[in-house]
Scaffold this motif. Structure first.
Motif, PDB file in Angstrom:
ATOM      1  N   UNK A 123      49.034  -1.287  65.695  1.00 31.34           N
ATOM      2  CA  UNK A 123      48.503   0.075  65.828  1.00 31.34           C
ATOM      3  C   UNK A 123      49.647   1.087  65.897  1.00 31.34           C
ATOM      4  N   UNK A 124      50.695   0.748  66.658  1.00 29.51           N
ATOM      5  CA  UNK A 124      51.861   1.631  66.715  1.00 29.51           C
ATOM      6  C   UNK A 124      52.482   1.809  65.330  1.00 29.51           C
ATOM      7  N   UNK A 125      52.553   0.719  64.576  1.00 32.60           N
ATOM      8  CA  UNK A 125      53.113   0.790  63.230  1.00 32.60           C
ATOM      9  C   UNK A 125      52.267   1.696  62.331  1.00 32.60           C
ATOM     10  N   UNK A 126      50.945   1.570  62.434  1.00 30.91           N
ATOM     11  CA  UNK A 126      50.044   2.400  61.612  1.00 30.91           C
ATOM     12  C   UNK A 126      50.213   3.871  61.956  1.00 30.91           C
ATOM     13  N   UNK A 127      50.242   4.171  63.260  1.00 29.98           N
ATOM     14  CA  UNK A 127      50.391   5.577  63.678  1.00 29.98           C
ATOM     15  C   UNK A 127      51.751   6.125  63.240  1.00 29.98           C
ATOM     16  N   UNK A 128      52.797   5.322  63.383  1.00 32.80           N
ATOM     17  CA  UNK A 128      54.135   5.795  62.994  1.00 32.80           C
ATOM     18  C   UNK A 128      54.212   6.045  61.492  1.00 32.80           C
ATOM     19  N   UNK A 129      53.519   5.207  60.674  1.00 32.71           N
ATOM     20  CA  UNK A 129      53.520   5.417  59.216  1.00 32.71           C
ATOM     21  C   UNK A 129      52.778   6.705  58.856  1.00 32.71           C
ATOM     22  N   UNK A 130      51.690   6.957  59.574  1.00 29.54           N
ATOM     23  CA  UNK A 130      50.951   8.190  59.325  1.00 29.54           C
ATOM     24  C   UNK A 130      51.788   9.406  59.701  1.00 29.54           C
ATOM     25  N   UNK A 131      52.470   9.329  60.828  1.00 27.25           N
ATOM     26  CA  UNK A 131      53.348  10.418  61.253  1.00 27.25           C
ATOM     27  C   UNK A 131      54.514  10.573  60.275  1.00 27.25           C
ATOM     28  N   UNK A 132      55.050   9.453  59.826  1.00 32.21           N
ATOM     29  CA  UNK A 132      56.127   9.424  58.828  1.00 32.21           C
ATOM     30  C   UNK A 132      55.683  10.117  57.542  1.00 32.21           C
ATOM     31  N   UNK A 133      54.463   9.833  57.120  1.00 35.88           N
ATOM     32  CA  UNK A 133      53.927  10.451  55.897  1.00 35.88           C
ATOM     33  C   UNK A 133      53.779  11.961  56.060  1.00 35.88           C
ATOM     34  N   UNK A 134      53.286  12.398  57.218  1.00 42.24           N
ATOM     35  CA  UNK A 134      53.106  13.842  57.454  1.00 42.24           C
ATOM     36  C   UNK A 134      54.450  14.559  57.450  1.00 42.24           C
ATOM     37  N   UNK A 135      55.464  13.945  58.051  1.00 34.21           N
ATOM     38  CA  UNK A 135      56.802  14.540  58.037  1.00 34.21           C
ATOM     39  C   UNK A 135      57.305  14.701  56.605  1.00 34.21           C
ATOM     40  N   UNK A 136      57.116  13.668  55.792  1.00 34.86           N
ATOM     41  CA  UNK A 136      57.567  13.715  54.388  1.00 34.86           C
ATOM     42  C   UNK A 136      56.806  14.789  53.619  1.00 34.86           C
ATOM     43  N   UNK A 137      55.491  14.864  53.858  1.00 35.11           N
ATOM     44  CA  UNK A 137      54.695  15.883  53.170  1.00 35.11           C
ATOM     45  C   UNK A 137      55.178  17.285  53.522  1.00 35.11           C
TER      46      UNK A 137
END
Length: 438
Positions: A123-137
């Motif tokens: 779950x932490x990995x999923x949330x971090x990937x989503x946050x990572x994606x938002x930062x990139x966007x």
């Protein structure tokens, strides 16, 4: 087993996010069909390396893997690749630290507790990937040159979706942690969160793709409007010249007679009539060849060059472009000569050489050489104008390429750094049928 599969999927999504960044930032140089293969390989490699459980090694491998993929799949130099991947690594580390910190504050989980619980870790990995994606966007959005003119403020409303998703994921963790939940339910929660992560990426991707399509459509409308305006201009000019010929035929002799009679009596009348005769001469362009449209375009730029002291050499006496439609001749020659004038004006030794000839009775060669102080800039194989018109660069070049392609011709543009000369050469076989394009 299922947990490992879910974790592998998360790493594949991480690789997908990196490709999302690369595709919007750089020009692709391999087939689109090969991209999924590289995404799969990159994700699986990073997933396998993760079993080492050494964060520094994971970070180095993440950077190296993305760097290699970027160099293989996209057009970029070493410096840009190094910087781009540094941005990705930095955002990845920041997003993971934020998620670990948020879990420690909200759920009072220590780092060791998270590492020992597969459910929490995924779950932490999923949330971090989503946050990572938002930062990139956000990086992509605010690095665009046209960001101020594309409604980026409205695009920020999309961030409500990932924020809501992150809150929902934290809620799932809370429910699964403080209430007795079986493993099957946890697996379902993980799969649901993975789907939410994918949904966020798809929504943002479609949003950006729609913006790109709208920009291209707007550019097509601008190209069409420019061609239409140019055609209308020359239609009016031709009509004006025809009327001028009739007027000149009828009154030129009378004006000259009046001029001779008035020379001895009133010098002001003589000067006035001379100006009228001169004006009529300007309205009656020289016939450089047998094609009326070519004459109109050529004479227009002859006058422009004369006004701006550009040495304009014309060699089109035997030009034969009768196989082309008039509006195509206008779009082709007008844009070629406009680009040449624009370039020549920025040089000290201003010159333009314009020639049209026919070889082997059917192969027409159009050549324009002009003075050019520095090597022209290209973006995506489109010549960029030096005019202060951001957002509509390359309209003329696109119009030229469109006409050349319509008549199955070849276009070559080259710059000679020694002579500071830019040359455009177009070859068209007049016997080949034109493509059915508007």
């Amino acid at each position: 087993m299922i947990s490992n599969i879910c974790y592998a999927v998360v790493f594949l999504i991480e690789s997908l996010i990196s490709f999302y960044y690369f595709s919007f930032k750089f020009e692709r140089k391999i087939s689109r069909n090969l991209i999924p293969i590289f995404i799969l390989l990159s994700g699986l490699i990073l997933y396998a390396i993760n079993f080492i459980e050494a964060p520094p090694i994971n970070a180095v491998c993440f950077y190296a893997c993305n760097f290699i993929v970027l160099k293989i799949c996209y057009n970029t130099n070493i410096k840009s690749a190094i910087f781009a991947n540094f941005i990705l690594l930095f955002l990845m580390i920041i997003s993971e630290l934020i998620v670990v910190f948020s879990f420690s504050v909200v759920f009072h989980f220590s780092l060791f507790e998270s590492q020992s619980d597969a459910f929490i870790l995924i779950i932490q990995a999923i949330i971090s990937k989503l946050l990572y994606f938002i930062f990139i966007w956000c990086i992509l959005k605010f690095s665009e040159k046209e960001s101020k003119s594309t409604g980026s403020k409205f695009s920020l409303l999309l961030c409500v979706l990932p924020m809501a998703s992150i809150i929902l994921m934290h809620t799932n963790v809370y429910l699964c942690t403080f209430y007795s939940v079986n493993d099957n339910y946890k697996i379902a929660i993980i799969i649901g969160n993975i789907l939410i992560l994918l949904s966020n990426i798809i929504v943002f991707y479609l949003h950006e793709a729609t913006i790109r399509i709208n920009r291209k459509y707007t550019q097509i409308l601008l190209d069409y409007q420019q061609e239409k305006d140019t055609i209308n201009y020359y239609e009016l000019l031709r009509e004006q010249n025809e009327n001028s010929k009739i007027l000149i035929h009828d009154i030129t002799k009378h004006l000259k007679t009046i001029q001779q009679l008035s020379e001895k009596e009133d010098s002001n009348i003589s000067q006035y009539i001379s100006e009228i005769v001169e004006d009529f001469s300007v309205m009656n362009p020289v016939d450089y060849c047998k094609n009326s449209v070519v004459n109109l375009v050529t004479h227009r730029y002859y006058e422009i060059c004369k006004k701006n002291k550009i040495n304009f050499t014309i060699s089109i006496k035997n030009a034969n472009l009768d196989f082309m439609k008039e509006h195509d001749i206008t779009a082709l020659l007008d844009n070629l000569l406009e680009n040449a004038v624009e370039s020549a004006l920025l040089t000290d030794d201003k010159f333009i050489d314009f020639s049209i000839c026919t070889r082997n009775s059917n192969f027409v060669i159009i050549k324009i050489s002009n003075s050019c102080g520095r090597k022209p800039k290209y973006i995506n194989d489109i010549l960029v104008s030096s005019k202060n018109t951001p957002g509509i660069h390359g309209v003329g070049t696109r119009s030229i390429k469109k006409v050349v392609a319509k008549y199955n011709g070849n276009l070559e543009m080259k710059y000679d750094n020694n002579t500071k000369t830019f040359t455009s050469v177009i070859g068209i076989n007049s016997n080949l049928p034109a493509n059915n394009q508007s």
